[in-house]
Every structure is written in C-alpha cells, then in structure tokens.
Enzyme design. Structure first.
Site, PDB file in Angstrom:
ATOM      1  N   GLY A 239     -10.321  -3.993   1.322  1.00  9.91           N
ATOM      2  CA  GLY A 239      -9.600  -4.032   2.595  1.00  9.91           C
ATOM      3  C   GLY A 239      -9.811  -2.765   3.405  1.00  9.91           C
ATOM      4  CG  ASP A 240      -6.512  -1.489   5.751  1.00 10.48           C
ATOM      5  OD1 ASP A 240      -6.235  -2.360   4.908  1.00 10.48           O
ATOM      6  OD2 ASP A 240      -5.682  -0.650   6.156  1.00 10.48           O
TER       7      ASP A 240
ATOM      8  CB  THR B 267       0.425  -0.305   5.200  1.00  8.93           C
ATOM      9  OG1 THR B 267       0.817  -1.418   4.393  1.00  8.93           O
ATOM     10  CG2 THR B 267       1.566   0.051   6.144  1.00  8.93           C
ATOM     11  N   GLY B 268      -0.899  -3.099   5.903  1.00  5.47           N
ATOM     12  CA  GLY B 268      -0.801  -4.429   6.497  1.00  5.47           C
ATOM     13  C   GLY B 268      -1.977  -5.282   6.057  1.00  5.47           C
ATOM     14  CB  THR B 269      -3.155  -8.620   7.093  1.00  7.50           C
ATOM     15  OG1 THR B 269      -2.987  -8.409   8.488  1.00  7.50           O
ATOM     16  CG2 THR B 269      -1.920  -9.360   6.569  1.00  7.50           C
ATOM     17  N   GLY B 270      -5.334  -6.180   5.668  1.00  8.41           N
ATOM     18  CA  GLY B 270      -6.488  -5.297   5.817  1.00  8.41           C
ATOM     19  C   GLY B 270      -7.607  -5.850   6.672  1.00  8.41           C
TER      20      GLY B 270
ATOM     21  NE  ARG C 175      -8.890  -7.738   0.914  1.00  6.78           N
ATOM     22  CZ  ARG C 175      -7.908  -6.904   1.217  1.00  6.78           C
ATOM     23  NH1 ARG C 175      -7.527  -5.986   0.347  1.00  6.78           N
ATOM     24  NH2 ARG C 175      -7.291  -6.967   2.368  1.00  6.78           N
TER      25      ARG C 175
ATOM     26  CB  THR D 134      -0.877  -0.017   1.280  1.00  8.29           C
ATOM     27  OG1 THR D 134      -1.793  -1.094   1.189  1.00  8.29           O
ATOM     28  CG2 THR D 134      -1.664   1.255   1.480  1.00  8.29           C
TER      29      THR D 134
HETATM   30  N1  ASP Z   1      -3.922  -2.945   3.789  1.00  8.85           N
HETATM   31  C1  ASP Z   1      -3.871  -3.339   2.398  1.00  8.85           C
HETATM   32  C2  ASP Z   1      -5.079  -4.187   2.094  1.00  8.85           C
HETATM   33  O1  ASP Z   1      -5.418  -5.020   2.909  1.00  8.85           O
HETATM   34  C3  ASP Z   1      -2.636  -4.066   2.034  1.00  8.85           C
HETATM   35  C4  ASP Z   1      -1.355  -3.516   2.587  1.00  8.85           C
HETATM   36  O2  ASP Z   1      -1.344  -2.503   3.236  1.00  8.85           O
HETATM   37  O3  ASP Z   1      -0.297  -4.138   2.396  1.00  8.85           O
HETATM   38  O4  ASP Z   1      -5.645  -4.067   1.037  1.00  8.85           O
END
Ligand code: ASP
Length: 296
Positions: free
Chosen positions: A196-197, A216-219, A194, A166
């Site tokens: 995400g966040d 950022t990360g696993t949404g 899908r 992200t």
């Molecule tokens: N947060 C983002 C998502 O889940 C991915 C990421 O930040 O790496 O779409």
C-alpha cells in the site's frame, strides 16, 4: 516555499494509530496508550533528541505493543502470513528508508531506518528485505502463530473484510528539523505481495524542511491521490496547511477511499484531519496542550 519562520526552540509531535476505527467500538485502551506514548516522546523532544529518533521510537512502540494494525497487531494476508510495510524520512537530509512485504520482524521501522543509513537504496522488499534485516541482526518473530494478536477494536469477523490500520509519527525537534515514519500490517485479507501507501516515500510518508506527514487509510486511493507529497507540494507553494490536506483528502474520497493525515510544520503547526469514521491520534507541542482522540 513557505515563509513561516523557523524556530530553534519549538517542538511539535503528532502520532496516529490508523484511520480504521469503527464507530461504536471502545478505544479507551489505545487512547490511554497514545497519551502515555505522546508524553514519553515529548520528554525526548524536550531533552533535545532529534525528530528522526523520536519518530522511530514512537513507531517502534506502536509496532511492539500489538494494539494497532502494525507490527504485532498485523493480520495475515490471503496467503495466510503477515507482511509488514514501514518507512521513515529525515526532513533535514531528505534521506529515506523503507521496507515492504517484510515477513516476521518485530520492528519494521527500525529496518527501514537501517535501509536508509546502511544502504544506497530507499526501499527493500520481500525476501531481499528479510535477508537484509537478518544480516543487520534485527529481532525476528520466532513463533508467528502465537506472536500476532488482534488489535484493539478489531474482531475476528473483520479479518475476512476490509479492515485496516496503520501507525505513524511526525515530529519537529528543538533544532528545527522534521521527520516522519509510518508502519502497517496493511489491509486485512490483502493479496500476497500487495503493498500500500505506507512504505512509499511520497504517498505514505514525507518529510522536508517545511513539513512532515504520515498518512493512513485505504492505501490504493492514497497512492492515486498523490498522498503526502501532494500535500507537501501544495503547502510549500503557499497553500494553508488545512487546505493543502483537505484537497488531498477530497481527492481520496472522490477516488472511492477514505484517509487520515497527521502533519507538523517547521512553524510547529499541527494538523490531524480525516474523512474516515475516525482516526486514533494524539498531539502535543510547545504551545498546544496534549490532545488525544479517536472520533470527533
Ligand atoms: N494505508 C494502509 C494500507 O493501505 C492501511 C491504513 O492506513 O489503514 O496499507
């Protein structure tokens, strides 16, 4: 409410290029790019530009360059096409705009700002977002097969897995106002539709008169932790910035994910912690010299 005094001269800026870097891979190219972009944005802040303009500019550049998992660096979902998510929030007015599952536009963050400024809504998704973006005359990707490219540090094998990334920007301008923006291609191989966040005002992006945050990360885990607003509300109720973020990161970890956060406050504090392997990041402020890093 934070008791930190507001300055009308200080500025602060932080950028991220995602919490998805893999240990052992070479991110020299993205570090160089983040360094140059941060200095460019610092010039905008020194010239008195608004935090809103600066975060939009930063994320536009991060989307266009194709070095990160956003804009040009996005990967196809399980149905074989790219779907883009982006959001922006103006802490001065609390106005916000977002697009989700938008196909084939060069700069989703610009469309998000337009949703904020030209509609009574906060988010448009899918075909509706596409029709709106087209109606506003934003640049479309005319040849998707040849436009998108693998971002730095991502291999073609990663596309089958759970790689993600992200981009985001948070800024305090010299007028004392805060803004945040975030944009992503999401997680690789994600299901069609899908979201995400990243485009969600609250989990992925937040700005008010005390703090601006981009996650950022696993949404999915960020959403379930409360994300950026959970940090903002803790901070506004008196919790120290580092602790407010760490509590959210611990929640994400407890739920099975990992994440990174960039935040700036009205007191020009900057924080960029993560509990993933690394986070591409850069920051500068009136008092802090330029800092760029990917891992610790
Ligand atoms: N947060 C983002 C998502 O889940 C991915 C990421 O930040 O790496 O779409």
């Amino acid at each position: 409410i934070s008791l930190m005094p507001k300055s009308n001269k200080n500025y602060a800026l932080a950028l991220h290029g995602g919490a998805g870097p893999v240990a052992g891979r070479d991110y020299t190219v993205t570090e160089t790019h983040l360094r140059e972009l941060t200095l460019d944005c610092e010039g905008w802040l020194q010239a008195g530009r608004s935090a809103l303009d600066v975060v939009e500019h930063a994320v536009t550049e991060l989307e266009t360059c194709g070095l990160y998992v956003a804009g040009r660096g996005s990967a196809p979902n399980s149905a074989g096409h790219v779907e883009l998510d982006a959001s922006i929030m103006d802490g001065r007015t609390r106005e916000a705009g977002a697009v989700a599952a938008l196909r084939d536009f060069v700069n989703p963050v610009q469309v998000a700002r337009s949703v904020m400024e030209k509609t009574p809504h906060v988010m448009l998704a899918g075909d509706g977002a596409l029709e709106f973006a087209r109606g506003q005359g934003f640049d479309e990707v005319s040849d998707p097969l040849n436009y998108y490219r693998l971002p730095v540090g991502v291999t073609s094998d990663d596309i089958q897995g759970t790689a993600h990334g992200t981009v985001g920007a948070v800024a305090l301008d010299t007028h004392g106002n805060l803004s945040a923006a975030t944009s992503t291609g999401g997680t690789f191989g994600k299901l069609h539709g899908r979201i995400g966040d990243t485009p969600l005002i609250g989990p992925g992006t937040w700005a008010d008169d005390t703090i601006a945050i981009s996650c950022t990360g696993t949404g999915e885990h960020i959403i379930r932790s409360g994300g950026a607003t959970a940090i903002a509300f803790r901070y506004r109720s008196g919790v120290a910035l580092a602790d407010a973020i760490q509590e959210m990161l611990d929640e994400v970890k407890r739920l099975g994910g990992d994440a990174g956060v960039i935040a700036v406050t009205s007191a020009a504090e900057i924080a960029m912690p993560y509990n993933s392997d690394g986070m591409k990041r850069a920051a500068v402020s009136t008092t802090a010299p330029l800092a760029v890093a990917t891992f610790s």
